[in-house]
Design a protein around this motif. Structure first.
Motif, PDB file in Angstrom:
ATOM      1  N   ARG A 278     -37.083  30.725 -46.812  1.00 11.46           N
ATOM      2  CA  ARG A 278     -37.504  29.591 -46.004  1.00 11.46           C
ATOM      3  C   ARG A 278     -37.123  29.792 -44.547  1.00 11.46           C
ATOM      4  O   ARG A 278     -37.856  29.387 -43.632  1.00 11.46           O
ATOM      5  CB  ARG A 278     -36.878  28.288 -46.530  1.00 11.46           C
ATOM      6  N   GLY A 279     -35.993  30.429 -44.327  1.00 14.37           N
ATOM      7  CA  GLY A 279     -35.599  30.712 -42.945  1.00 14.37           C
ATOM      8  C   GLY A 279     -36.610  31.604 -42.255  1.00 14.37           C
ATOM      9  O   GLY A 279     -36.953  31.384 -41.079  1.00 14.37           O
ATOM     10  N   ILE A 280     -37.094  32.597 -42.967  1.00 18.76           N
ATOM     11  CA  ILE A 280     -38.081  33.514 -42.365  1.00 18.76           C
ATOM     12  C   ILE A 280     -39.405  32.800 -42.145  1.00 18.76           C
ATOM     13  O   ILE A 280     -40.079  33.021 -41.128  1.00 18.76           O
ATOM     14  CB  ILE A 280     -38.253  34.760 -43.266  1.00 18.76           C
ATOM     15  N   ALA A 281     -39.768  31.905 -43.074  1.00 20.40           N
ATOM     16  CA  ALA A 281     -40.991  31.129 -42.874  1.00 20.40           C
ATOM     17  C   ALA A 281     -40.862  30.231 -41.644  1.00 20.40           C
ATOM     18  O   ALA A 281     -41.799  30.100 -40.846  1.00 20.40           O
ATOM     19  CB  ALA A 281     -41.275  30.290 -44.121  1.00 20.40           C
ATOM     20  N   THR A 282     -39.698  29.645 -41.481  1.00 21.54           N
ATOM     21  CA  THR A 282     -39.452  28.807 -40.297  1.00 21.54           C
ATOM     22  C   THR A 282     -39.521  29.639 -39.026  1.00 21.54           C
ATOM     23  O   THR A 282     -40.083  29.216 -38.004  1.00 21.54           O
ATOM     24  CB  THR A 282     -38.076  28.123 -40.399  1.00 21.54           C
ATOM     25  N   MET A 283     -38.943  30.825 -39.080  1.00 25.63           N
ATOM     26  CA  MET A 283     -39.001  31.737 -37.933  1.00 25.63           C
ATOM     27  C   MET A 283     -40.443  32.047 -37.568  1.00 25.63           C
ATOM     28  O   MET A 283     -40.814  32.054 -36.394  1.00 25.63           O
ATOM     29  CB  MET A 283     -38.253  33.024 -38.276  1.00 25.63           C
ATOM     30  N   ALA A 284     -41.276  32.302 -38.571  1.00 23.25           N
ATOM     31  CA  ALA A 284     -42.682  32.625 -38.296  1.00 23.25           C
ATOM     32  C   ALA A 284     -43.375  31.459 -37.594  1.00 23.25           C
ATOM     33  O   ALA A 284     -44.107  31.656 -36.618  1.00 23.25           O
ATOM     34  CB  ALA A 284     -43.401  32.981 -39.594  1.00 23.25           C
ATOM     35  N   ASP A 285     -43.123  30.261 -38.074  1.00 22.38           N
ATOM     36  CA  ASP A 285     -43.719  29.090 -37.430  1.00 22.38           C
ATOM     37  C   ASP A 285     -43.242  28.958 -35.983  1.00 22.38           C
ATOM     38  O   ASP A 285     -44.032  28.682 -35.075  1.00 22.38           O
ATOM     39  CB  ASP A 285     -43.346  27.813 -38.197  1.00 22.38           C
TER      40      ASP A 285
ATOM     41  N   ALA B 257     -31.375  40.030 -40.128  1.00 21.20           N
ATOM     42  CA  ALA B 257     -30.770  40.959 -41.085  1.00 21.20           C
ATOM     43  C   ALA B 257     -29.874  40.214 -42.066  1.00 21.20           C
ATOM     44  O   ALA B 257     -29.846  40.539 -43.267  1.00 21.20           O
ATOM     45  CB  ALA B 257     -29.976  42.032 -40.336  1.00 21.20           C
ATOM     46  N   GLY B 258     -29.185  39.208 -41.572  1.00 20.18           N
ATOM     47  CA  GLY B 258     -28.342  38.406 -42.460  1.00 20.18           C
ATOM     48  C   GLY B 258     -29.154  37.725 -43.551  1.00 20.18           C
ATOM     49  O   GLY B 258     -28.758  37.695 -44.723  1.00 20.18           O
ATOM     50  N   ALA B 259     -30.311  37.189 -43.148  1.00 19.58           N
ATOM     51  CA  ALA B 259     -31.168  36.528 -44.133  1.00 19.58           C
ATOM     52  C   ALA B 259     -31.689  37.531 -45.160  1.00 19.58           C
ATOM     53  O   ALA B 259     -31.719  37.240 -46.364  1.00 19.58           O
ATOM     54  CB  ALA B 259     -32.327  35.832 -43.434  1.00 19.58           C
ATOM     55  N   LEU B 260     -32.084  38.704 -44.693  1.00 20.45           N
ATOM     56  CA  LEU B 260     -32.593  39.725 -45.613  1.00 20.45           C
ATOM     57  C   LEU B 260     -31.488  40.209 -46.547  1.00 20.45           C
ATOM     58  O   LEU B 260     -31.739  40.543 -47.713  1.00 20.45           O
ATOM     59  CB  LEU B 260     -33.178  40.902 -44.814  1.00 20.45           C
TER      60      LEU B 260
ATOM     61  N   PRO C 197     -55.890  37.014 -29.251  1.00 20.00           N
ATOM     62  CA  PRO C 197     -54.700  36.644 -30.042  1.00 20.00           C
ATOM     63  C   PRO C 197     -54.690  37.229 -31.453  1.00 20.00           C
ATOM     64  O   PRO C 197     -53.681  37.113 -32.146  1.00 20.00           O
ATOM     65  CB  PRO C 197     -54.772  35.111 -30.093  1.00 20.00           C
ATOM     66  N   ALA C 198     -55.791  37.857 -31.863  1.00 13.75           N
ATOM     67  CA  ALA C 198     -55.903  38.290 -33.257  1.00 13.75           C
ATOM     68  C   ALA C 198     -54.804  39.266 -33.692  1.00 13.75           C
ATOM     69  O   ALA C 198     -54.235  39.096 -34.779  1.00 13.75           O
ATOM     70  CB  ALA C 198     -57.280  38.893 -33.502  1.00 13.75           C
ATOM     71  N   PRO C 199     -54.493  40.312 -32.901  1.00 15.87           N
ATOM     72  CA  PRO C 199     -53.424  41.211 -33.359  1.00 15.87           C
ATOM     73  C   PRO C 199     -52.108  40.493 -33.631  1.00 15.87           C
ATOM     74  O   PRO C 199     -51.455  40.755 -34.643  1.00 15.87           O
ATOM     75  CB  PRO C 199     -53.293  42.204 -32.192  1.00 15.87           C
ATOM     76  N   PHE C 200     -51.761  39.564 -32.748  1.00 12.83           N
ATOM     77  CA  PHE C 200     -50.519  38.813 -32.988  1.00 12.83           C
ATOM     78  C   PHE C 200     -50.647  37.936 -34.227  1.00 12.83           C
ATOM     79  O   PHE C 200     -49.696  37.817 -35.007  1.00 12.83           O
ATOM     80  CB  PHE C 200     -50.171  37.961 -31.767  1.00 12.83           C
ATOM     81  N   GLY C 201     -51.815  37.348 -34.421  1.00  8.67           N
ATOM     82  CA  GLY C 201     -52.040  36.554 -35.623  1.00  8.67           C
ATOM     83  C   GLY C 201     -51.878  37.386 -36.877  1.00  8.67           C
ATOM     84  O   GLY C 201     -51.305  36.920 -37.876  1.00  8.67           O
ATOM     85  N   ARG C 202     -52.369  38.625 -36.837  1.00  6.70           N
ATOM     86  CA  ARG C 202     -52.222  39.486 -38.014  1.00  6.70           C
ATOM     87  C   ARG C 202     -50.761  39.881 -38.242  1.00  6.70           C
ATOM     88  O   ARG C 202     -50.313  40.002 -39.383  1.00  6.70           O
ATOM     89  CB  ARG C 202     -53.106  40.729 -37.859  1.00  6.70           C
ATOM     90  N   ALA C 203     -50.004  40.066 -37.153  1.00  9.93           N
ATOM     91  CA  ALA C 203     -48.576  40.367 -37.310  1.00  9.93           C
ATOM     92  C   ALA C 203     -47.859  39.183 -37.947  1.00  9.93           C
ATOM     93  O   ALA C 203     -46.985  39.357 -38.808  1.00  9.93           O
ATOM     94  CB  ALA C 203     -47.953  40.703 -35.953  1.00  9.93           C
ATOM     95  N   LEU C 204     -48.230  37.989 -37.540  1.00  9.57           N
ATOM     96  CA  LEU C 204     -47.643  36.798 -38.160  1.00  9.57           C
ATOM     97  C   LEU C 204     -47.990  36.739 -39.644  1.00  9.57           C
ATOM     98  O   LEU C 204     -47.141  36.410 -40.486  1.00  9.57           O
ATOM     99  CB  LEU C 204     -48.156  35.542 -37.459  1.00  9.57           C
ATOM    100  N   ALA C 205     -49.239  37.073 -39.965  1.00 11.58           N
ATOM    101  CA  ALA C 205     -49.659  37.060 -41.369  1.00 11.58           C
ATOM    102  C   ALA C 205     -48.870  38.087 -42.176  1.00 11.58           C
ATOM    103  O   ALA C 205     -48.453  37.814 -43.307  1.00 11.58           O
ATOM    104  CB  ALA C 205     -51.151  37.335 -41.471  1.00 11.58           C
ATOM    105  N   ARG C 206     -48.657  39.262 -41.581  1.00  9.81           N
ATOM    106  CA  ARG C 206     -47.840  40.283 -42.270  1.00  9.81           C
ATOM    107  C   ARG C 206     -46.436  39.758 -42.510  1.00  9.81           C
ATOM    108  O   ARG C 206     -45.871  39.924 -43.595  1.00  9.81           O
ATOM    109  CB  ARG C 206     -47.768  41.566 -41.437  1.00  9.81           C
ATOM    110  N   LEU C 207     -45.871  39.131 -41.485  1.00  5.82           N
ATOM    111  CA  LEU C 207     -44.515  38.597 -41.623  1.00  5.82           C
ATOM    112  C   LEU C 207     -44.449  37.582 -42.751  1.00  5.82           C
ATOM    113  O   LEU C 207     -43.531  37.602 -43.579  1.00  5.82           O
ATOM    114  CB  LEU C 207     -44.090  37.950 -40.295  1.00  5.82           C
ATOM    115  N   ARG C 208     -45.456  36.714 -42.827  1.00  5.53           N
ATOM    116  CA  ARG C 208     -45.431  35.636 -43.820  1.00  5.53           C
ATOM    117  C   ARG C 208     -45.735  36.138 -45.225  1.00  5.53           C
ATOM    118  O   ARG C 208     -45.166  35.667 -46.203  1.00  5.53           O
ATOM    119  CB  ARG C 208     -46.454  34.567 -43.441  1.00  5.53           C
ATOM    120  N   ALA C 209     -46.650  37.097 -45.320  1.00  9.97           N
ATOM    121  CA  ALA C 209     -47.127  37.501 -46.639  1.00  9.97           C
ATOM    122  C   ALA C 209     -46.315  38.628 -47.258  1.00  9.97           C
ATOM    123  O   ALA C 209     -46.144  38.691 -48.467  1.00  9.97           O
ATOM    124  CB  ALA C 209     -48.595  37.901 -46.564  1.00  9.97           C
ATOM    125  N   HIS C 210     -45.810  39.507 -46.403  1.00  7.10           N
ATOM    126  CA  HIS C 210     -45.247  40.745 -46.950  1.00  7.10           C
ATOM    127  C   HIS C 210     -43.854  41.075 -46.429  1.00  7.10           C
ATOM    128  O   HIS C 210     -43.450  42.224 -46.519  1.00  7.10           O
ATOM    129  CB  HIS C 210     -46.165  41.928 -46.603  1.00  7.10           C
TER     130      HIS C 210
END
Lengths: 190, 190
Positions: free
Chosen positions: A81-88, A131-134, A168-181
Motif C-alpha cells: 500500500r505504501g508503494i501504491a500511495t507513492m505512485a499516486d 528499500a525499507g518497504a521492499l 506524458p505517455a512514457p511517464f504514464g507507462r512508467a507509473l503503470a510498471r510501478l503499479r503493476a509489476h
DNA sequence: GTCTATAAAGCGATAGAC
DNA sequence: GTCTATCGCTTTATAGAC
C-alpha cells in the motif's frame, strides 16, 4: 493578479512552478514578479537572500511534501500500500508526466550543485524508504536497495523522455510498471 | 590556450562540454570565451546566430556521433552485438555517469523547448533503432517498442541519479543491467 | 580570422518612500 | 508589507580596426 499575499509560503507554489520548469539559471527576478504578482521589493522582504533563498525554500517545500506523501507512507503503511500511495503521489506531483521535477533539473545543471546537499538528501531518503518497504515485502537487503534505485530511476528516466517528447505517455507507462509489476521489477533487475 | 583554431568544428568539443554541464541558460558568452580561448568576435565569425546557433550545432554534432556509434550499429550489426556496442558508446559519451547529456538537460529546461525538434528526433530515432534490434532478436513489435523505451529510460534515470548523488555508480549499474539482462529486461517489463 | 570597444538590454540586489 | 527607482554588473550582440 491577487494581491492579498501576506505570507512567504503563499509564494512557494508560483516559485516551484518556475524553478521546476526553467531551472535555477532560467528563472529571473522579472519572471518571478510576473508569476507572483509581487514587486521586487516585496520578494526581497520575504526572501532577503534573493533568488538562491527562493530556490532553497522551494527545495525544502517539495522535500516536505514528499516526506508526507511518499516517505511516511512507505515507512508506515504496509509495503504494497505504501508503494501504491507513492505512485499516486508521484503522479500528482509531476502532473502525470506533464511537469518536471525541480530536483531533476537541478541535478543536471552544473551550477545548481550548490544545492547538492538537498539533492543528495532527497534521492537517498526516498531510496532508503522504498528499500525499507521492499525489505518488509520480503526482499533481501541487497535486492531491496537495488530495486529501489531501479524503480526511482525508471520514473525519472521516463520523466526525461516525456519532457523531451512533449508527451506524458512514457511517464504514464512508467507509473503503470510501478503499479503493476513493482515486485517482479525489483527481482528481475536485481 | 591553443590559438590555432581555424574551423568551426574545432569549437564543438568545448561547446558541448559547456552546454551539457550547464544547460542553455547556464552558459554565457564569457564562459565560452574562457573555455574556447577565442574572443567574442571570433565566436560570432563562426556562429553568426550567436549562442542559439552554437547550441544547435552541439545538438547536431552529438546527434551525428550517436548515429555513428549507436544508431548504425543497432541497425547493421546483429542485435546482441549492436546493443553491446550501444552500451559501450553510451558509457563513453556520458563518461560512465560522470558527465551529463545535453539532450536530457535541454529536455527538462522549459526555455530549451525551442530545440524540441532536435530533442524529439534524438530520442525517437534511438528508440526506433533499439526496438528494431530487439525485433530482430525475436521480440514482438509491441514488446520491442516498450522494451526500447524502458532501456533508454533506465539509462537516463540512472544518469539523473548519478548527477544528483555526484556518484557514477547508479549509471554504472544501469549499464551493467543493459549488458547483462537486456533480453530479460525487455520481456520482464513489457 | 582574430581582436577590442561598445551598444543596448537584462540581470540580481538595494534603498527608501509610503 | 508593498512599491518604485536605481545601482552596478553581466548579458548578447554588433562595429570596425588590424
Amino acid at each position: 493578479m491577487a494581491r492579498s499575499i501576506a505570507e512567504r509560503k503563499d509564494l512557494l507554489p508560483a516559485l516551484t512552478e518556475l524553478f521546476r520548469a526553467e531551472g535555477f539559471e532560467g528563472v529571473s527576478l522579472s519572471s518571478i514578479e510576473a508569476a507572483s504578482g509581487l514587486a521586487r521589493g516585496s520578494l526581497y522582504h520575504f526572501f532577503p537572500g534573493g533568488k538562491a533563498e527562493m530556490a532553497t525554500a522551494v527545495l525544502a517545500d517539495v522535500e516536505a511534501w514528499f516526506h508526507e506523501h511518499v516517505i511516511a507512507p512507505l515507512e508506515n503503511e504496509p509495503a504494497e500500500r505504501g508503494i501504491a500511495t507513492m505512485a499516486d503521489a508521484v503522479e500528482t506531483c509531476f502532473a502525470g508526466g506533464r511537469k518536471g521535477c525541480v530536483f531533476a533539473i537541478f541535478a543536471l545543471a552544473g551550477k545548481s550543485q550548490r544545492f547538492s546537499e538537498h539533492l543528495k538528501r532527497f534521492f537517498s531518503t526516498w531510496q532508503e524508504a522504498l528499500a525499507g518497504a521492499l525489505l518488509r515485502a520480503g526482499q533481501s537487503p541487497v535486492a531491496a536497495q537495488a530495486a529501489a534505485e531501479v524503480l526511482i530511476g525508471d520514473l525519472y528516466g521516463a520523466l526525461v523522455l516525456s519532457r523531451a517528447m512533449d508527451d506524458p505517455a512514457p511517464f504514464g507507462r512508467a507509473l503503470a510498471r510501478l503499479r503493476a509489476h513493482h515486485a517482479a521489477l525489483g527481482t528481475a533487475l536485481a
